[in-house]
Design an enzyme around this catalytic site. Structure first.
Site, PDB file in Angstrom:
ATOM      1  N   ARG A  40       0.991  -1.225   0.334  1.00 11.79           N
ATOM      2  CA  ARG A  40       0.263  -0.483  -0.102  1.00 11.79           C
ATOM      3  C   ARG A  40       0.988   1.088   0.020  1.00 11.79           C
ATOM      4  O   ARG A  40       0.739   2.001  -0.949  1.00 11.79           O
ATOM      5  CB  ARG A  40      -0.842  -0.185   1.273  1.00 11.79           C
ATOM      6  CG  ARG A  40      -2.497  -1.520   0.843  1.00 11.79           C
ATOM      7  CD  ARG A  40      -3.036  -0.958   2.572  1.00 11.79           C
ATOM      8  NE  ARG A  40      -4.101  -1.430   1.736  1.00 11.79           N
ATOM      9  CZ  ARG A  40      -5.155  -1.665   2.938  1.00 11.79           C
ATOM     10  NH1 ARG A  40      -4.958  -1.183   3.758  1.00 11.79           N
ATOM     11  NH2 ARG A  40      -6.261  -1.636   2.452  1.00 11.79           N
ATOM     12  N   LYS A 206     -17.807 -16.712   3.006  1.00 13.66           N
ATOM     13  CA  LYS A 206     -19.524 -17.115   3.698  1.00 13.66           C
ATOM     14  C   LYS A 206     -20.358 -16.178   2.339  1.00 13.66           C
ATOM     15  O   LYS A 206     -19.815 -15.288   1.531  1.00 13.66           O
ATOM     16  CB  LYS A 206     -20.121 -15.468   5.150  1.00 13.66           C
ATOM     17  CG  LYS A 206     -19.777 -15.945   5.988  1.00 13.66           C
ATOM     18  CD  LYS A 206     -19.978 -14.907   7.131  1.00 13.66           C
ATOM     19  CE  LYS A 206     -19.639 -15.302   8.204  1.00 13.66           C
ATOM     20  NZ  LYS A 206     -19.936 -13.875   9.248  1.00 13.66           N
ATOM     21  N   GLY A 375      -7.944  -7.851  -0.964  1.00 10.58           N
ATOM     22  CA  GLY A 375      -8.099  -8.806   0.392  1.00 10.58           C
ATOM     23  C   GLY A 375      -7.305  -9.980   0.520  1.00 10.58           C
ATOM     24  O   GLY A 375      -5.775 -10.083  -0.045  1.00 10.58           O
ATOM     25  N   GLY A 398     -12.302  -5.048   1.914  1.00  9.50           N
ATOM     26  CA  GLY A 398     -13.778  -4.205   1.793  1.00  9.50           C
ATOM     27  C   GLY A 398     -14.545  -3.226   0.932  1.00  9.50           C
ATOM     28  O   GLY A 398     -15.040  -2.977   0.307  1.00  9.50           O
TER      29      GLY A 398
HETATM   30  C1  3PG Z   1      -8.626  -2.233   5.330  1.00  6.91           C
HETATM   31  O1  3PG Z   1      -7.228  -2.110   5.896  1.00  6.91           O
HETATM   32  O2  3PG Z   1      -9.628  -2.883   4.519  1.00  6.91           O
HETATM   33  C2  3PG Z   1      -8.840  -0.582   4.629  1.00  6.91           C
HETATM   34  O3  3PG Z   1      -8.032   0.526   5.310  1.00  6.91           O
HETATM   35  C3  3PG Z   1     -10.356  -0.018   5.769  1.00  6.91           C
HETATM   36  O4  3PG Z   1      -9.730   0.112   6.947  1.00  6.91           O
HETATM   37  P1  3PG Z   1     -10.759  -0.472   8.242  1.00  6.91           P
HETATM   38  O5  3PG Z   1     -11.666  -1.720   7.673  1.00  6.91           O
HETATM   39  O6  3PG Z   1     -10.738  -0.421   9.261  1.00  6.91           O
HETATM   40  O7  3PG Z   1     -11.668   0.280   7.674  1.00  6.91           O
HETATM   41 MG    MG Z   2     -10.968  -4.160   6.494  1.00  3.74          MG
END
Ligand code: 3PG
Ligand code: MG
Length: 418
Positions: A40, A206, A375, A398
């Protein structure tokens, strides 16, 4: 792209408040916090280099972890400043706060092309609450606003939304960074009009987490491949026994509707035809509560769609790997989100690794465009050293999922239109 980007603005001599996603994994080593994955940070370098070239005074804001309004030292961004300086080959100033006089003074002293990284914005509860007074305090050092934190765009927080609104109200520009632009291009435009066949490979635990994505992709994909524990909720919906597999009985109807929609839309919807099952075994290790850690062991390939009572389905089996790999080999566009099994345990990683290889091969040998939805799939690809063999890996978890669902991301919506 319909949003303004850093390429469209002239920031020379201006203070640019740039929100980045430096929420990187940190581990303690000899009393120091060490960054274990700097993807990142590296991904923001093109935007930063452009801003340096333009002669902007760059103020970087980010969050790290979830400190919930406390000054949690293990979540400080200080180690990121040091690493960023090495990567850019220039000085990166760090200030141990994100608002206040000290910040304003240091920001004011920056030369054109200078950089100041602010401390974790989540050391204040007001960040996540999107508190307007706090946003005003952050915005004190913002002539322009740039958002390159794609991974945090699904959050309507002070630094991802509040500051942008304030800058816009003052007549300032709010622009997307180059990483943000790339993310929106690959997860958005490229999948909107995909070269066909468009194959989507979805895994993860899920059905309920992925159902909105499935629903939307059923409008676009030619084939959807299902893996991960999610597959067993589909099995349950089809009336099979699932043993100790992770299933969501409440999501049975959702799974049934997805199967019906796939049929109606003429989308090929493939579920695993065999599995690798394992049995839970108590180990000598203890968890935080002092209870023995349960690990899955005794991997066995099973072609019986009814899972044995004492076992759990933990990976797709070799016949499924073969079938999925053949589909991926014909694809011209691939979207992959979610592992095919419990890949953190090498006994159950073969299916995920095989899909990673098939995606990489389709990209390298057939010129397919492969887009990885962030992810765990990114982790799996990097672990298999195939990260540079795909077209694009999202830095969002997310955020990518919500974007693929078709949700309006507050961090994107807050940016100025072209
Ligand atoms: C992540 O790693 O998904 C983003 O940086 C957002 O972080 P958060 O889910 O703690 O808001
Ligand atoms: Mg997150």
């Amino acid at each position: 792209m319909a949003k303004l980007t850093v390429r469209d603005i002239n920031t020379h001599g201006k203070r640019v408040f740039a929100r980045v996603d430096y929420n990187v994994p940190l581990e303690e080593k000899d009393g120091q916090m060490v960054i274990t994955d700097e993807t990142r940070i590296k991904e923001t370098l093109p935007t930063l280099r452009l801003l340096i070239e333009q002669g902007a005074k760059i103020i970087l804001a980010a969050h790290c972890g979830r400190p919930k309004g406390k000054r949690e030292p293990s979540m400080s961004l200080r180690p990121v400043a040091a690493r960023l300086a090495e990567l850019l080959g220039c000085k990166v100033n760090f200030v141990d706060d994100c608002i206040g006089e000290k910040v304003e003074k240091l920001a004011g002293e920056l030369p054109p092309g200078g950089i100041l990284l602010l401390e974790n914005v989540r050391y204040y509860n007001e960040e996540e609450a999107n508190d307007p007074v706090f946003a005003e305090k952050l915005a004190k050092v913002a002539d322009f606003y740039v958002n390159d934190a794609f991974g945090a765009t699904h959050r309507a927080h002070a630094s991802t939304q509040g500051v942008a609104r304030i800058v816009a109200k003052r007549g300032g520009k709010c622009a997307a960074g180059l990483l943000m632009e790339r993310e929106l291009k690959f997860l958005g435009d490229e999948l909107d009009k995909p070269a066909r066949p468009f194959v989507v490979s979805l895994g993860g635990a899920k059905v309920s987490d992925k159902i909105k994505v499935i629903d939307r992709l059923l409008e676009k994909a030619d084939t959807i491949l299902i893996g991960g524990a999610m597959a067993y909720t589909f099995r349950l919906a089809q009336g099979y026994k699932t043993g100790k597999s992770l299933v969501e009985p409440d999501a049975k109807d959702t799974a049934t509707s997805a199967l019906a929609k796939a049929k109606a839309k003429n989308v090929q919807f493939l579920l695993p035809i065999d599995d690798v099952v394992g049995t839970p075994v108590k180990t000598d290790k203890l968890d935080k509560k002092g209870k023995p850690v349960i690990e899955f062991q005794n991997p066995k390939t099973s072609g019986d769609l009814n899972c044995p009572d004492d076992a759990a389905g933990l990976d797709i089996g070799p016949a499924t790997v073969k079938a999925y790999s053949e589909v991926l080999a014909k694809a011209k566009t691939i979207l992959w989100n979610g592992p095919m099994g419990l890949f953190e345990n090498k006994l159950f990683a073969a299916g995920t690794n095989a899909v990673a290889q098939a995606v990489a091969d389709a990209t390298q040998k057939n010129g397919a465009k492969s887009i990885i939805g962030g992810g765990d799939s990114v982790k799996a690809l990097n672990k298999a050293k195939l990260g540079d063999k795909v077209t694009f890996m999202s830095t969002g978890g997310g955020a990518s999922l919500e974007f693929l669902e078709g949700a309006v991301l507050p961090g994107v919506a807050a940016l100025s239109d072209k």
